[in-house]
Design a protein around this motif. Sequence first.
Motif, PDB file in Angstrom:
ATOM      1  N   ASP A  55     -25.316 -28.798  -5.432  1.00 55.27           N
ATOM      2  CA  ASP A  55     -24.210 -28.596  -6.360  1.00 55.27           C
ATOM      3  C   ASP A  55     -24.100 -27.145  -6.818  1.00 55.27           C
ATOM      4  OD1 ASP A  55     -23.533 -31.283  -6.284  1.00 55.27           O
ATOM      5  OD2 ASP A  55     -24.858 -31.801  -7.946  1.00 55.27           O
ATOM      6  N   LEU A  56     -25.137 -26.337  -6.546  1.00 53.97           N
ATOM      7  CA  LEU A  56     -25.143 -24.936  -6.968  1.00 53.97           C
ATOM      8  C   LEU A  56     -25.635 -24.057  -5.831  1.00 53.97           C
ATOM      9  CD1 LEU A  56     -26.624 -24.743 -10.606  1.00 53.97           C
ATOM     10  CD2 LEU A  56     -24.293 -24.231  -9.881  1.00 53.97           C
ATOM     11  N   ASP A  57     -25.046 -22.869  -5.734  1.00 51.17           N
ATOM     12  CA  ASP A  57     -25.467 -21.869  -4.764  1.00 51.17           C
ATOM     13  C   ASP A  57     -25.689 -20.561  -5.527  1.00 51.17           C
ATOM     14  OD1 ASP A  57     -25.849 -20.099  -2.717  1.00 51.17           O
ATOM     15  OD2 ASP A  57     -23.954 -20.500  -1.699  1.00 51.17           O
ATOM     16  N   PHE A  58     -26.923 -20.075  -5.526  1.00 47.40           N
ATOM     17  CA  PHE A  58     -27.278 -18.863  -6.274  1.00 47.40           C
ATOM     18  C   PHE A  58     -27.256 -17.607  -5.407  1.00 47.40           C
ATOM     19  CE2 PHE A  58     -29.030 -22.212  -8.892  1.00 47.40           C
ATOM     20  CZ  PHE A  58     -28.880 -21.743 -10.195  1.00 47.40           C
ATOM     21  N   ALA A  59     -26.740 -17.702  -4.178  1.00 46.36           N
ATOM     22  CA  ALA A  59     -26.828 -16.586  -3.249  1.00 46.36           C
ATOM     23  C   ALA A  59     -26.141 -15.328  -3.768  1.00 46.36           C
ATOM     24  CB  ALA A  59     -26.234 -16.989  -1.900  1.00 46.36           C
ATOM     25  N   ALA A  60     -25.083 -15.486  -4.540  1.00 48.13           N
ATOM     26  CA  ALA A  60     -24.337 -14.328  -5.038  1.00 48.13           C
ATOM     27  C   ALA A  60     -24.757 -13.926  -6.449  1.00 48.13           C
ATOM     28  CB  ALA A  60     -22.839 -14.627  -5.021  1.00 48.13           C
ATOM     29  N   THR A  61     -25.749 -14.613  -6.996  1.00 46.70           N
ATOM     30  CA  THR A  61     -26.131 -14.409  -8.392  1.00 46.70           C
ATOM     31  C   THR A  61     -27.120 -13.255  -8.549  1.00 46.70           C
ATOM     32  OG1 THR A  61     -25.808 -16.749  -8.880  1.00 46.70           O
ATOM     33  CG2 THR A  61     -27.157 -15.501 -10.424  1.00 46.70           C
ATOM     34  N   THR A  62     -26.861 -12.432  -9.548  1.00 55.11           N
ATOM     35  CA  THR A  62     -27.786 -11.384  -9.967  1.00 55.11           C
ATOM     36  C   THR A  62     -28.328 -11.761 -11.340  1.00 55.11           C
ATOM     37  OG1 THR A  62     -26.586  -9.683  -8.743  1.00 55.11           O
ATOM     38  CG2 THR A  62     -28.000  -8.924 -10.547  1.00 55.11           C
ATOM     39  N   SER A  63     -29.594 -11.478 -11.595  1.00 56.06           N
ATOM     40  CA  SER A  63     -30.173 -11.832 -12.896  1.00 56.06           C
ATOM     41  C   SER A  63     -30.924 -10.666 -13.512  1.00 56.06           C
ATOM     42  CB  SER A  63     -31.116 -13.034 -12.766  1.00 56.06           C
ATOM     43  OG  SER A  63     -32.308 -12.671 -12.079  1.00 56.06           O
ATOM     44  N   PHE A  64     -30.904 -10.633 -14.841  1.00 54.21           N
ATOM     45  CA  PHE A  64     -31.657  -9.663 -15.629  1.00 54.21           C
ATOM     46  C   PHE A  64     -32.374 -10.416 -16.738  1.00 54.21           C
ATOM     47  CE2 PHE A  64     -28.359  -7.101 -13.714  1.00 54.21           C
ATOM     48  CZ  PHE A  64     -29.012  -5.920 -13.392  1.00 54.21           C
ATOM     49  N   ASN A  65     -33.699 -10.316 -16.764  1.00 56.74           N
ATOM     50  CA  ASN A  65     -34.433 -10.960 -17.845  1.00 56.74           C
ATOM     51  C   ASN A  65     -34.447 -10.096 -19.095  1.00 56.74           C
ATOM     52  OD1 ASN A  65     -35.535 -13.066 -15.869  1.00 56.74           O
ATOM     53  ND2 ASN A  65     -36.572 -13.568 -17.804  1.00 56.74           N
ATOM     54  N   LEU A  66     -34.546 -10.759 -20.224  1.00 56.32           N
ATOM     55  CA  LEU A  66     -34.512 -10.064 -21.510  1.00 56.32           C
ATOM     56  C   LEU A  66     -35.696  -9.141 -21.715  1.00 56.32           C
ATOM     57  CD1 LEU A  66     -33.460 -12.962 -23.908  1.00 56.32           C
ATOM     58  CD2 LEU A  66     -32.238 -10.797 -23.643  1.00 56.32           C
ATOM     59  N   ASP A  67     -36.881  -9.559 -21.280  1.00 57.56           N
ATOM     60  CA  ASP A  67     -38.074  -8.838 -21.728  1.00 57.56           C
ATOM     61  C   ASP A  67     -39.278  -9.077 -20.824  1.00 57.56           C
ATOM     62  OD1 ASP A  67     -38.491 -11.520 -22.545  1.00 57.56           O
ATOM     63  OD2 ASP A  67     -37.827 -11.068 -24.576  1.00 57.56           O
ATOM     64  N   GLU A  68     -40.311  -8.290 -21.080  1.00 59.17           N
ATOM     65  CA  GLU A  68     -41.583  -8.418 -20.367  1.00 59.17           C
ATOM     66  C   GLU A  68     -42.681  -7.778 -21.213  1.00 59.17           C
ATOM     67  OE1 GLU A  68     -43.851  -9.821 -18.778  1.00 59.17           O
ATOM     68  OE2 GLU A  68     -43.053  -9.648 -16.725  1.00 59.17           O
ATOM     69  N   TYR A  69     -43.875  -8.334 -21.122  1.00 57.93           N
ATOM     70  CA  TYR A  69     -45.026  -7.761 -21.822  1.00 57.93           C
ATOM     71  C   TYR A  69     -45.456  -6.449 -21.178  1.00 57.93           C
ATOM     72  CZ  TYR A  69     -45.786 -12.294 -24.128  1.00 57.93           C
ATOM     73  OH  TYR A  69     -45.656 -13.432 -24.872  1.00 57.93           O
ATOM     74  N   VAL A  70     -45.816  -5.488 -21.999  1.00 53.69           N
ATOM     75  CA  VAL A  70     -46.385  -4.241 -21.504  1.00 53.69           C
ATOM     76  C   VAL A  70     -47.828  -4.505 -21.064  1.00 53.69           C
ATOM     77  CG1 VAL A  70     -47.192  -1.936 -22.172  1.00 53.69           C
ATOM     78  CG2 VAL A  70     -44.916  -2.719 -22.861  1.00 53.69           C
ATOM     79  N   GLY A  71     -48.158  -4.028 -19.865  1.00 52.95           N
ATOM     80  CA  GLY A  71     -49.521  -4.139 -19.365  1.00 52.95           C
ATOM     81  C   GLY A  71     -49.751  -5.306 -18.432  1.00 52.95           C
ATOM     82  N   LEU A  72     -48.750  -6.181 -18.250  1.00 52.49           N
ATOM     83  CA  LEU A  72     -48.905  -7.324 -17.354  1.00 52.49           C
ATOM     84  C   LEU A  72     -48.080  -7.102 -16.096  1.00 52.49           C
ATOM     85  CD1 LEU A  72     -48.832 -10.471 -19.688  1.00 52.49           C
ATOM     86  CD2 LEU A  72     -50.726  -8.928 -19.131  1.00 52.49           C
ATOM     87  N   SER A  73     -48.724  -7.269 -14.940  1.00 51.37           N
ATOM     88  CA  SER A  73     -48.026  -7.106 -13.671  1.00 51.37           C
ATOM     89  C   SER A  73     -47.225  -8.359 -13.343  1.00 51.37           C
ATOM     90  CB  SER A  73     -49.034  -6.841 -12.553  1.00 51.37           C
ATOM     91  OG  SER A  73     -49.774  -8.028 -12.284  1.00 51.37           O
TER      92      SER A  73
END
Length: 254
Positions: A55-73
Motif C-alpha cells: 500500500d506504500l512505496d518509499f522509493a521517492a521518499t527523503t527523510s531527515f531525523n530531528l536529532d542524534e546523540y553526540v558521541g554515538l556512531s
Amino acid sequence: MNIIVTDSPEQAFRKAADMIACEVLYNPHPVLGLATGRTMESIYRLLVKQYEASDLDFAATTSFNLDEYVGLSATDPNSYRYYMQEHLFEHVNMSTSQIHVPNGIAADLDLECARYEAAIEKAGGIGLQLLGIGETGHIGFNEPPSAFNSRTRVVHLDEITRRQNSGMFGNDPTRVPEHALTMGVGTILEARKLLLVAVGKGKAAIVDDALNGPLNENVSATAIRLHQDCTVILDNAAASIWKNNRPNGFNAIL
C-alpha cells in the motif's frame, strides 16, 4: 491548529500513520521529518505493515531525523540512526542516499549542523515533520530555553531528559550522553506541515502547557501554535488536562 483526541493510543497511532502515508502517497517527492521514541515505534510499525501490504512505496521518499546523540556512531545500538534502521529503514525501500540523520561523531559538530541545514534546503524543505513532546516540553532536543528562531545546533541535555531517555541505557541516566545535535525550533517551524503525537497520562500536564500556556521559549513545544498547518493527535489520557482548560478557537475533533 487541528487537535484530534482519540479513545485509545492505538487509534492515535493509526491516525498519525495514515497522515504520514498520505504524504508519501500523494506527494511526488515526499520529504519527511522523523522522530524517535516509544510512540514513534508504534507509528513506524504501522507504516511498515502498509509497505508490506504493497500500500506504500518509499522509493521517492527523503527523510531527515530531528536529532542524534553526540558521541554515538550510526552502529551504536543506542544511537538514533540505529533506532531508525531497526524500526523503519531496513523494512522499507528507502534509498540510503535519501536517509539523513545528524552525525553525532562528526569531527566538526558546528560544520555538521550547517551541512544538515543545507541538506534540508537542497531537498526542498521538509513537507511533513513528525514530533513528540518531552517532559521538559521540548520538540526535538530543544531544551529550555530554545529560541523560536534557533537552527540545527549542539545542545546540552537537561537532567530530566537524560532520566526520561535512560531506558535505552540500562536505566542509568549517567550513561545518556550529555549533548546532542538537534534541528532548531526555527528549522522545525519551516516544515510545511507539523504532526505532534502524544499519548498517556504522563504527557497530560506538558501537553496542556504546550497548548494552553503562554508562548514560551522555556517550553519549545508552544512554538507549534505559530505554525499555519499543525495537527496534534492525542489519546484521552494525554488530552485529559487540556480538555478541561480548552480555550475557544482550537479546532478539536473529540
